[in-house]
Each structure stands twice: as structure tokens, then as C-alpha cells.
Scaffold this motif. Sequence first.
Motif, short mmCIF file in Angstrom:
data_model
loop_
_atom_site.label_atom_id
_atom_site.label_comp_id
_atom_site.label_asym_id
_atom_site.label_seq_id
_atom_site.Cartn_x
_atom_site.Cartn_y
_atom_site.Cartn_z
N UNK A 86 0.80 -1.05 0.07
CA UNK A 86 -0.14 -0.10 -0.09
C UNK A 86 0.89 1.30 0.09
N UNK A 87 0.67 2.27 -0.90
CA UNK A 87 1.31 3.25 -0.77
C UNK A 87 0.89 4.35 -0.02
N UNK A 88 1.22 3.82 1.45
CA UNK A 88 0.85 4.60 2.39
C UNK A 88 1.92 4.74 3.69
N UNK A 89 2.23 5.69 3.97
CA UNK A 89 3.35 5.79 5.05
C UNK A 89 2.11 5.21 6.45
N UNK A 90 3.01 4.55 7.56
CA UNK A 90 2.45 4.16 8.43
C UNK A 90 2.28 5.26 9.59
N UNK A 91 2.83 6.38 9.54
CA UNK A 91 2.80 7.41 10.49
C UNK A 91 1.66 8.26 10.42
N UNK A 92 1.35 8.80 9.45
CA UNK A 92 0.48 9.83 9.12
C UNK A 92 -0.60 9.66 7.88
N UNK A 93 -0.28 8.46 7.26
CA UNK A 93 -0.81 8.16 6.07
C UNK A 93 -0.67 8.98 4.59
N UNK A 94 0.30 9.33 4.79
CA UNK A 94 0.86 10.14 3.62
C UNK A 94 1.35 9.16 2.42
N UNK A 95 1.02 9.49 1.35
CA UNK A 95 1.32 8.95 0.03
C UNK A 95 2.99 8.95 -0.04
N UNK A 96 3.51 7.71 -0.34
CA UNK A 96 4.94 8.01 -0.55
C UNK A 96 5.66 8.32 -1.80
N UNK A 97 5.02 7.74 -2.70
CA UNK A 97 5.48 8.05 -4.19
C UNK A 97 4.29 8.61 -4.91
N UNK A 98 4.65 9.62 -5.94
CA UNK A 98 3.68 10.17 -6.97
C UNK A 98 3.99 9.61 -8.30
N UNK A 99 2.94 9.63 -9.20
CA UNK A 99 2.96 9.48 -10.52
C UNK A 99 2.98 7.81 -10.49
N UNK A 100 2.87 7.43 -12.13
CA UNK A 100 2.94 6.06 -12.47
C UNK A 100 4.13 5.11 -12.42
N UNK A 101 5.11 5.76 -12.34
CA UNK A 101 6.50 5.25 -12.26
C UNK A 101 7.33 5.90 -11.90
N UNK A 102 8.76 5.28 -11.30
CA UNK A 102 9.85 5.75 -10.83
C UNK A 102 10.93 4.92 -10.32
N UNK A 103 11.90 5.49 -9.73
CA UNK A 103 12.98 4.43 -9.25
C UNK A 103 13.32 5.39 -7.80
N UNK A 104 13.63 4.52 -6.90
CA UNK A 104 14.11 4.74 -5.26
C UNK A 104 15.13 4.03 -4.83
N UNK A 105 15.90 4.35 -3.88
CA UNK A 105 16.73 3.31 -3.34
C UNK A 105 16.15 2.97 -2.08
N UNK A 106 15.48 3.88 -1.38
CA UNK A 106 14.42 3.95 -0.47
C UNK A 106 13.17 4.42 -0.71
N UNK A 107 12.08 4.11 0.10
CA UNK A 107 10.80 4.99 0.17
C UNK A 107 10.81 5.82 1.00
N UNK A 108 10.94 6.96 0.95
CA UNK A 108 11.05 8.11 1.96
C UNK A 108 9.66 8.93 2.00
N UNK A 109 9.09 9.08 2.93
CA UNK A 109 7.84 9.77 3.06
C UNK A 109 8.17 11.38 2.98
N UNK A 110 7.46 11.86 2.20
CA UNK A 110 7.93 13.49 1.85
C UNK A 110 7.30 14.31 3.08
N UNK A 111 6.56 13.69 3.94
CA UNK A 111 5.91 14.44 5.05
C UNK A 111 7.03 14.72 6.38
#
Length: 398
Positions: A86-111
Motif C-alpha cells: 500500500x502506497x501509504x506511510x504508517x505514520x500519518x497516512x501520507x502517500x510515499x510516491x507520486x506518479x505512475x512509475x519511478x525509481x528509489x533507493x528507499x521509500x522516504x515519506x515526503x511529510x
Amino acid sequence: MAHRAPDLLPDTDPPADPDADWSLPGWLYTDAEYFDVEVARILRPSWQIVCHVGDIPTPGDYHTLEYIGESVVAIRGEDDRVRAFANVCRHRAMRLVEGPAGCAKKLVCPYHAWAYELDGRLTGVPMRKDYPALDMGKMGLVPVGVEIWNGFVFVRLKDDGGPSVAAMMGPYTSEIAPYRFDDLRAIAPVRTRTRAVNWKNVGDNYSDNLHIPVAHAGLTRLFGKSYAIEAAPYVDKMSGYLGDRPSADPWERIYQTHLPRAEHLPESHQKLWLYYKLWPNMAFDIYPDQVDFMQWLPLTPTTSLLREMTFALPDDRREMKIVRYANWRINRTVNAEDTWLIERVQQGMASHAYEVGPIGRSEVCLRSFARKIRERIPEARLHRAPQAGWSKRPRALE
């Protein structure tokens, strides 16, 4: 169009079913309360295609899918395994990634910069000691069910014990094997289009055999009388062979004339167009030159999002490039014809003059779909909508 004689058609509905010869009622295509039940009992437990493994070839590559109020991210891990969360941070339910595709070394919450590894583990929390209730080991990303079928990545929000994609497509495993799905690569980005129709109207039209000679002059020119349908337990199959008579339409004639031989296909498949609709809302269109997929994702009771992508084996031949473009032109016309049809059917479904319609014995795919809907939601047998609140009351029809 050729159909098998009625007495030779398999009976896809139990003989005792009193609704076997009737369509789904019109209120199922407009009713908000029914829509919520359908999302819970049919869409959440169903498999949905996200992408091809070739779209996420290296660790950190991801694709997302948004539907029925959820956002799912399918990502390749450092161990080369494809997972989905689920594209949902466990802290405050922020979406972790935006858009249809990408690449990340880690999934870092932008909030608040909580950080998750590619396998979903929570490993970074600023001011960690400020959270007395935090258990890092229990606060990883919420996993979503994943199945890799012939190179395609599918996800499922809820496991209700239903069949896998492999099991659903089992009857056609040998038929599609020559197309080398594992080796396919995307040749076009994901395309999305909204339509003012209930999601079932899209699928009903896709599997409707009787409208082809009436509403699709181009397909009728191409297939002649070879168009055929059949219904497996979880897959509808449609097919047609390209005729040799040159079409009067320039793009159809270009496709007929320039379609090169596909060396990986047997002779029987060189001019064969195959269509497979998977339960409940996906389809593969398989041509000698390419493979398309389409989903019709419900947005509201009367709107849907069509999601499409095109794949092919690497082939730089000039003729192949020409026929792929011709294929797109042909199907653009077919899509426009179908859009005109389903939008008007949707309007008719809202009319008080319509309850249910008869289903012919040759309409095996529509029969199969209606039966599965009724099995999961018995209220779908009612010709008129029940009183509001019916979904909260005991399910007396089961």
C-alpha cells in the motif's frame, strides 16, 4: 459472423437458475449502495494488472496502480524480488510516491521523512525516541498480494480464496505460449481515459459477440464470418482470422498487406487476432504484431477509468512499425464506436423503462459474467433496486 448451432452451445448456467436467461438488471449499473457492495465483494478480492516485469528491471524501479480508493506500488527489491505495498506511510497516512512509475533507493515519506527499505521494512524514523508506542518491526509497509504471471505483475488487495491468474488462464496456457509474454517490452506508456459508464458496461461490451456485425464495420471487413467466442470459468475468449480480401479502408488494407511473418508464431497464429477477458475487469488483445492490455477501473457507479498499455517483442523491421501504427488506427476507430455504444447503454440503464433483458443462448460470455455476479451478490437477482439500507440487513437471498 459465425455462431455454433444453439443446440451445440454449452450451457454455462446451472439449469436450475431461474435467471440464467436474463441479463443483469439496470439498477446494478447506477446504484451507489450496490456499487459499494460490488467494490467490497468483487473488486477488492480481484487480481489487477500493474505492469510487466520488464518495466521494473532494476532494484528500486516501481510502478503504481490506483483504484477503488487505494494506491498500490509494485517495486523490485535488492534481492530482485518484486513486491507490492500500500502506497501509504504508517505514520500519518501520507502517500510515499507520486506518479505512475519511478525509481528509489528507499521509500522516504515526503511529510516527515520516515524511510522504508525496498522490502517494506521501516528503518528510518527521525526523533525515534519521541514515539513511545513505536515498534519498528511491526510498522513496515502493508503488503499487498502479488502474482507474476508470464512476466506480468498482478496485485490483489484481499485474498478471498479465489483462483490465481495462472489458474484463470489455465485453459489457454498452450495457446498463448508462442507469444513469449515473458520477453515482451512496453512500446507505449500507460494511457488512461475516463468514460461516463459503469465498469460492467465496458466489460459487457467487450464480450458481446452480437454487436460486431452491427456496429463494427471494420472488424467485420477484417474477420468476415470467422469471429467466434467461448466462455471458460474465469476467462472469455474471442477470436477472428484476418481475411485475404483487401479491405476498402486504407489502414485495414495496409495492415493486411504489410503484416510481416512472425517467426515465433505457428502458421495457425500468423493472421489470428485473440481477445481474452479475465474476471472481472481486464483484457488482453493479442495480435501477431503486439499485445495490448486494458482495465476498466470503477470510479463511481456511473464512471470508469480505462487503463491501457501496449507491449511487443523487439522488432525493428519497417513493415512491423507500419502495421503497429495501422493496428492503432484500426483500434482507435473500434474504440470510438464502442464508446458511443456504451455511453448510450449507460443512459438506458438509468431509465425506469428498463429492468432486465433476455440473453440469447449464443451469448455465452454475458451469461457467464452475470452468473458470477449473482453468485457473489444474490441481490443482483432483483429486477428492481431494494429499499435503501439493504446491504446492512441480513443477506436473506443467500
